[in-house]
Design a protein around this motif. Structure first.
Motif, PDB file in Angstrom:
ATOM      1  N   ARG A  72       0.826  -1.218   0.000  1.00 47.57           N
ATOM      2  CA  ARG A  72       0.000   0.000   0.000  1.00 47.57           C
ATOM      3  C   ARG A  72       0.855   1.261   0.000  1.00 47.57           C
ATOM      4  O   ARG A  72       0.585   2.222  -0.712  1.00 47.57           O
ATOM      5  CB  ARG A  72      -0.924  -0.007   1.205  1.00 47.57           C
ATOM      6  N   ARG A  73       1.932   1.233   0.811  1.00 48.33           N
ATOM      7  CA  ARG A  73       2.764   2.437   0.934  1.00 48.33           C
ATOM      8  C   ARG A  73       3.439   2.791  -0.393  1.00 48.33           C
ATOM      9  O   ARG A  73       3.555   3.960  -0.742  1.00 48.33           O
ATOM     10  CB  ARG A  73       3.816   2.220   2.029  1.00 48.33           C
ATOM     11  N   TYR A  74       3.902   1.766  -1.108  1.00 46.73           N
ATOM     12  CA  TYR A  74       4.694   2.038  -2.313  1.00 46.73           C
ATOM     13  C   TYR A  74       3.954   1.695  -3.611  1.00 46.73           C
ATOM     14  O   TYR A  74       4.509   1.799  -4.698  1.00 46.73           O
ATOM     15  CB  TYR A  74       6.025   1.288  -2.249  1.00 46.73           C
ATOM     16  N   GLY A  75       2.698   1.258  -3.485  1.00 45.13           N
ATOM     17  CA  GLY A  75       1.904   0.985  -4.680  1.00 45.13           C
ATOM     18  C   GLY A  75       2.410  -0.195  -5.489  1.00 45.13           C
ATOM     19  O   GLY A  75       2.400  -0.157  -6.729  1.00 45.13           O
ATOM     20  N   VAL A  76       2.863  -1.237  -4.792  1.00 47.00           N
ATOM     21  CA  VAL A  76       3.419  -2.412  -5.486  1.00 47.00           C
ATOM     22  C   VAL A  76       2.455  -3.599  -5.310  1.00 47.00           C
ATOM     23  O   VAL A  76       2.096  -3.929  -4.183  1.00 47.00           O
ATOM     24  CB  VAL A  76       4.808  -2.778  -4.906  1.00 47.00           C
ATOM     25  N   PRO A  77       2.028  -4.228  -6.410  1.00 48.52           N
ATOM     26  CA  PRO A  77       1.092  -5.349  -6.286  1.00 48.52           C
ATOM     27  C   PRO A  77       1.750  -6.599  -5.699  1.00 48.52           C
ATOM     28  O   PRO A  77       2.959  -6.788  -5.816  1.00 48.52           O
ATOM     29  CB  PRO A  77       0.652  -5.614  -7.730  1.00 48.52           C
ATOM     30  N   VAL A  78       0.904  -7.422  -5.073  1.00 49.52           N
ATOM     31  CA  VAL A  78       1.366  -8.654  -4.435  1.00 49.52           C
ATOM     32  C   VAL A  78       0.828  -9.854  -5.207  1.00 49.52           C
ATOM     33  O   VAL A  78      -0.338  -9.861  -5.626  1.00 49.52           O
ATOM     34  CB  VAL A  78       0.886  -8.701  -2.964  1.00 49.52           C
TER      35      VAL A  78
END
Ligand SMILES: [Zn+2]
Ligand SMILES: [Zn+2]
Length: 260
Positions: A72-78
């Motif tokens: 969420r903080r860095y906008g990176v998908p999981v």
């Protein structure tokens, strides 16, 4: 094309590894606090926002604790198996994008093809990874109780391998853990001992492999010297003495390992 692996931390205190293929950057596991992950990436000159994905091998705290906040903080998908998501008691809305890892199938992330394959470990649906781009392959397996035929098959032909070398059998038996924990660690769904890692490497390290990174060493039941010695013996048996061997740092980023 070159593959660059940088373990950011390795062991029961938290696991995460940066895998870079050209401009595609992927984080394998997020078992450190999000801010620690962010700081360690920045210390390498890698903006956390520049990552394409976080891949989760399984739900254990030392592999997944930072995933939600980091995403969420860095906008990176999981990316993870559905079973891992459920075991984390999370749904896709908790992340800045969540995608299922195709079980025994290929997932494409940027320029990288990700093959997630099952490994035997006491988690919901744990996986190991082979990442491939431009013909260069990196195999990454931590947390497995034994090397199945599938694991051996997948790890063959990799240019760089990161494999756990968790414990020395004698140190585990004589060490401080309660016997239930000793039993769990040494079980077929626990972790690989130095000797088992050696046996696995003897079977998979071929003429393609340039470097091996030993990971997830137990703080109490292993030493880097014992792990290195077991792997050196194994690579000698395999006739592969020219392969570089590295040991991942437990609590800080390790030196990058590059293969091409
Ligand atoms: Zn685990
Ligand atoms: Zn672990």
């Amino acid at each position: 094309m070159a593959a660059r692996l940088v373990p950011l931390g390795s062991g029961s205190q938290g696991n995460a590894t940066l895998a870079e293929f050209g401009s595609t950057r992927i984080l394998i596991d997020a078992g450190l606090a999000a801010k620690t992950l962010g700081r360690r990436l920045e210390s390498l000159g890698v903006p956390p926002e520049s990552l394409s994905a976080v891949l989760l091998s399984h739900e254990h705290h030392d592999h997944a604790q930072g995933a939600e906040l980091f995403s969420r903080r860095y906008g990176v998908p999981v990316f993870s198996s559905i079973e891992t998501l459920e075991a984390l008691d999370r749904s896709p809305v908790h992340f800045s994008g969540w995608y299922p890892l195709e079980h025994a199938g290929i997932t494409e992330i940027g320029a990288v093809r990700v093959d997630a394959f099952p490994v035997p470990h006491d988690a919901a649906r744990p996986v190991g990874f082979v990442l491939e781009s431009g013909g260069v392959r990196a195999g990454i397996v931590t947390d497995l109780g034994h090397a199945t035929t599938l694991v051996v098959e997948r790890l063959r032909g990799c240019h760089v391998l990161m494999v756990e070398s968790n414990h020395d059998d004698a140190m585990l038996v004589n060490g401080p853990y309660p016997w239930q924990v000793k039993q769990r660690v040494s079980s077929r769904f626990g972790h690989l001992s130095n000797a088992e890692t050696g046996q696995l490497l003897e079977r998979v390290v071929d003429e393609t492999c340039q470097a091996v990174v030993l990971a997830h060493l137990s703080e109490h039941n292993n030493t880097p010297e014992l792990a290195l010695a077991a792997t050196r013996r194994a690579l000698r048996r395999a006739g592969r003495v020219s392969v570089a061997i590295h040991v991942a740092e437990r609590l800080s980023p390790s030196a990058p390992v590059t293969a091409r």
